[in-house]
Design a protein around this motif. Structure first.
Motif, PDB file in Angstrom:
ATOM      1  N   LYS A  10       0.833  -1.212   0.000  1.00  0.00           N
ATOM      2  CA  LYS A  10       0.000   0.000   0.000  1.00  0.00           C
ATOM      3  C   LYS A  10       0.864   1.258   0.000  1.00  0.00           C
ATOM      4  O   LYS A  10       2.018   1.233   0.428  1.00  0.00           O
ATOM      5  N   TYR A  12       0.117   5.407   0.892  1.00  0.00           N
ATOM      6  CA  TYR A  12      -0.808   6.495   1.236  1.00  0.00           C
ATOM      7  C   TYR A  12      -0.079   7.825   1.087  1.00  0.00           C
ATOM      8  O   TYR A  12       0.947   8.049   1.714  1.00  0.00           O
ATOM      9  N   TYR A  50      -3.562   5.272  -2.174  1.00  0.00           N
ATOM     10  CA  TYR A  50      -4.656   6.159  -1.767  1.00  0.00           C
ATOM     11  C   TYR A  50      -4.098   7.573  -1.757  1.00  0.00           C
ATOM     12  O   TYR A  50      -3.171   7.890  -1.016  1.00  0.00           O
ATOM     13  N   LEU A 243      -9.552   9.044   6.802  1.00  0.00           N
ATOM     14  CA  LEU A 243      -9.498   7.575   6.682  1.00  0.00           C
ATOM     15  C   LEU A 243     -10.423   6.902   7.688  1.00  0.00           C
ATOM     16  O   LEU A 243     -10.452   5.681   7.786  1.00  0.00           O
ATOM     17  N   LYS A 256      -5.957   0.070   6.780  1.00  0.00           N
ATOM     18  CA  LYS A 256      -5.173  -0.336   5.618  1.00  0.00           C
ATOM     19  C   LYS A 256      -4.060   0.657   5.282  1.00  0.00           C
ATOM     20  O   LYS A 256      -2.934   0.259   4.993  1.00  0.00           O
ATOM     21  N   TYR A 257      -4.373   1.947   5.318  1.00  0.00           N
ATOM     22  CA  TYR A 257      -3.438   2.911   4.737  1.00  0.00           C
ATOM     23  C   TYR A 257      -2.555   3.663   5.731  1.00  0.00           C
ATOM     24  O   TYR A 257      -1.487   4.132   5.363  1.00  0.00           O
TER      25      TYR A 257
END
Ligand code: MSP
Length: 646
Positions: A10, A12, A50, A243, A256-257
């Motif tokens: 991931k 961010y 993201y 978030l 998640k981020y």
């Protein structure tokens, strides 16, 4: 394992959230373009990305602007936030989340965080002492004052104090120093790190005030609603509230981020992001962002943009003249890693012609046209690669490697230079191999297939790499090559383009600009924009409606300032049948002697009103000539007082 089933890493990434006091200029917009380019790069490299952006909507400035415009602060921020979003969309900013600090969920999170910090003793009530400007209802620090006076209105300020909440920043000084010392690339570029350590942390961090009672437009402290949360604390929290973090709960996006891989911000707000923000997160026991990148400023012809200098440049205008991708390309390839960058219309036009029309556009156009001409539009199968082919292939893999290294260290302009080097090499390859000569002989045709394949495949490399910079253009290039958009993994080996495919129609990607004509057009447009706006016409009325307005010639018999007012004049008028007294807000532009003896136009049947306690029996006509310039309508001296105007 199948790659598709593997969990993607991931990433961010956030931008600063711009203030909604004014429509964003190209400097603010550049930041969104930069973050978008990095986000697109990471997606290309196989990350689950993201990208968060949004708007910072509270504070005294916004409150006052809305008051001046006669609208509510919410109406004001709705308009500017909507405009910002439209501009970001027009620039192709591919954000996944858009936060507004007036979003109810954000407001609630800010309140909960404030309460938590207060409950655990990181926030305490004390006294804020500062320089107060009464007309602006604002406090300023000594450093903010201009010549000892209010930076907004220029009037004198006085020392004043108010009850306020403070954050115990001093408690986190050691941990902050450790953060900077252990995680040496927490702040980028590196020189900004030393600035923070030497100028702020080492001299000693003081607790800072995180509430204001003089500001109304903000997030109220829920247990003491006379106070609103300091706008910077409110704003910083966006990175986690967006978030779904909310003290006692988190949420799938947050889980998640967070933590952010990088906060992209301007160099002027590094302190807030590398000292205040980490300290707040430490207090909340939330993991810290991994990196903060403080980019330089985009200057217009070397100067800071400002409304008063009339030198602010907006993305809309640049896109109208040059297109979104060219504007993106310019900003991304011209901004140095650490220093400030410069934009001028001339430089933009020149770069457009040299890099985009001549180097990129020409290469694609020539190659696709030759594929049509010599192979009927079919991608030929290459034969054996020899000398210059091998050099071109090496240039492709060097560009891919250099590009990735530069992008991952946020040297975005260097990444762009790596692609441009490949394009230059490919253009040189055309000159070296002279396809038009090869086409003339039977034995040359086999070689021609290899040459054109190598060119088409090099263009594919360049298009994949340039996708984060110019997504729309690269989409067109893939269509011209007759292939799908590729990701970074498709560049692992030379030869990804499948022979036998069909190229599309050659379209000029960047038509050459007539620089002189463009610059002249922009100059004229800017001159027109400086003219005050001519207001819209009022809705239609009938002749009878108009007849209801009684306009009369009136001679000014006497005129004097209204006491205790620097705006109003009192006029005594001869209107033929009778005398009238009128109060008019024209003192800024007219002295009493400018009016006495003159004949003006009176709206004679207007309901009387009291201004500063003085009755005004009607109103005299004046023109709003320009912003802050009013001209009274004078009639010829021989017009008889009391005569009607129709
Ligand atoms: N609202 C704050 C940020 C809060 S983040 C939690 C703010 N807003 S701003 O509108 O003034 O600026 C938004 C971003 O644009 C900031 O990162 C700022 O540094 C950046 N820039 C403002 N002018 C700029 C240029 N001329 N050039 C490049 N970036 C510029 O600060």
């Amino acid at each position: 394992m199948n790659v598709d089933n593997m969990e993607k890493p991931k990433f961010y990434i956030t931008t600063a959230i711009a203030y909604t006091s004014q429509v964003p200029h190209i400097g603010n917009t550049y930041e969104a373009i930069l973050a978008d380019c990095i986000a697109r790069w990471k997606r290309l490299a196989g990350y689950d990305v993201y990208l968060l952006t949004g708007t910072d909507e509270h504070g005294i400035k916004i409150q006052k602007q809305a008051e001046a415009a006669g609208i509510t602060p919410q109406e004001h921020v709705d308009r500017i936030s909507g405009e910002l979003r439209r501009i970001w969309d027009r620039c192709g900013v591919s954000y996944d989340g858009f936060i507004r600090t007036t979003d109810p969920a954000h407001v609630e999170t800010v309140q909960k965080i404030f309460r938590r910090l207060y409950d655990q003793g990181d926030v305490y009530l004390s006294e804020y002492v500062g320089n107060y400007c009464t007309p602006c209802e604002s406090f300023y620090t000594d450093a903010q004052l201009v010549d000892g006076k209010c930076p907004d209105c220029g009037r004198p300020v006085e020392k004043a104090s108010e009850k306020a909440y403070f954050f115990r920043l001093s408690k986190y000084a050691d941990r902050l120093l450790a953060l900077f010392e252990e995680n040496t690339d927490f702040v980028q570029p590196p020189e900004r790190r030393n600035e923070m350590i030497n100028n702020f942390i080492k001299p000693g961090l003081k607790d800072f005030c995180i509430s204001r009672s003089s500001v109304k437009w903000g997030v109220p402290v829920d247990f003491d609603p006379e106070n609103v949360v300091y706008v910077w604390v409110d704003a910083l929290i966006n990175y986690i509230s967006a978030l779904g973090y909310s003290v006692d709960r988190t949420g799938p996006l947050y889980d998640k981020y967070w933590p952010a891989d990088v906060h992209i911000i301007g160099k002027d707000i590094i302190r807030f992001h590398t000292i205040y923000w980490p300290a707040l997160l430490m207090a909340l026991d939330v993991p810290l962002p991994k990196k903060v990148f403080g980019h330089g400023w985009l200057l217009i012809g070397g100067e800071k943009m400002s409304k008063s200098k009339h030198n602010a440049v907006y993305a809309d205008q640049l896109i109208d003249w040059f297109g979104a991708d060219a504007v993106r390309y310019y900003c991304l390839s011209e901004m140095p890693f650490a220093a400030d960058g410069v934009l001028t219309y001339e430089m933009l036009a020149e770069k457009y012609n040299s890099d985009l029309a001549n180097i990129l556009g020409n290469l694609v156009n020539r190659t696709v046209a030759m594929t049509k001409k010599y192979f009927g539009g079919t991608v030929p199968a290459p034969g054996e690669y020899v000398g210059p082919d091998r050099e071109l292939i090496a240039a492709c893999s060097a560009a891919a490697a250099d590009f990735a290294a530069a992008m991952d260290s946020y040297h975005v302009a260097d990444a762009s230079a790596a692609v441009l080097a490949l394009l230059r090499r490919a253009n040189k390859y055309i000159d070296e191999t002279a396809p038009w000569v090869l086409a003339k002989s039977e034995e040359g045709r086999a070689r021609l297939a290899t040459v054109l394949y190598a060119l088409l495949e090099s263009i594919r490399f360049a298009a994949v790499l340039f996708t984060p910079f110019m997504p729309e253009t690269c989409g067109k290039i893939f269509a011209e090559l007759g292939t799908e958009a590729g990701d970074y993994a498709s560049l692992a080996a030379f030869g990804g383009l499948v022979p036998g495919g069909t190229v599309g129609e050659p379209v000029p990607l960047f038509a050459r600009l007539d620089t002189e004509a463009v610059l002249k057009g922009i100059e004229e447009e800017n001159a027109r924009a400086l003219q005050p706006e001519v207001p819209e016409f009022q809705p239609e009325i009938t002749i009878d409606d108009f007849a209801g307005i009684d306009l009369r010639a009136a001679k000014v018999l006497a005129c004097e300032p209204v006491k205790k007012s620097d705006k109003l004049l009192r006029l005594e008028l001869d209107v033929g049948r009778e005398k009238r007294q009128v109060v008019s807000g024209i003192a800024k532009w007219y002295k009493p002697e400018d009016l006495t003896g003159k004949t003006v136009v009176l709206v004679a049947n207007l309901k009387p009103a009291r201004l500063r306690g003085v009755e005004s029996q009607g109103m005299i006509l004046a023109a709003d000539n320009a912003e802050d310039d009013v001209r009274v309508v004078f009639l010829p001296d021989d017009v008889r007082p009391g005569s009607r105007l129709r």
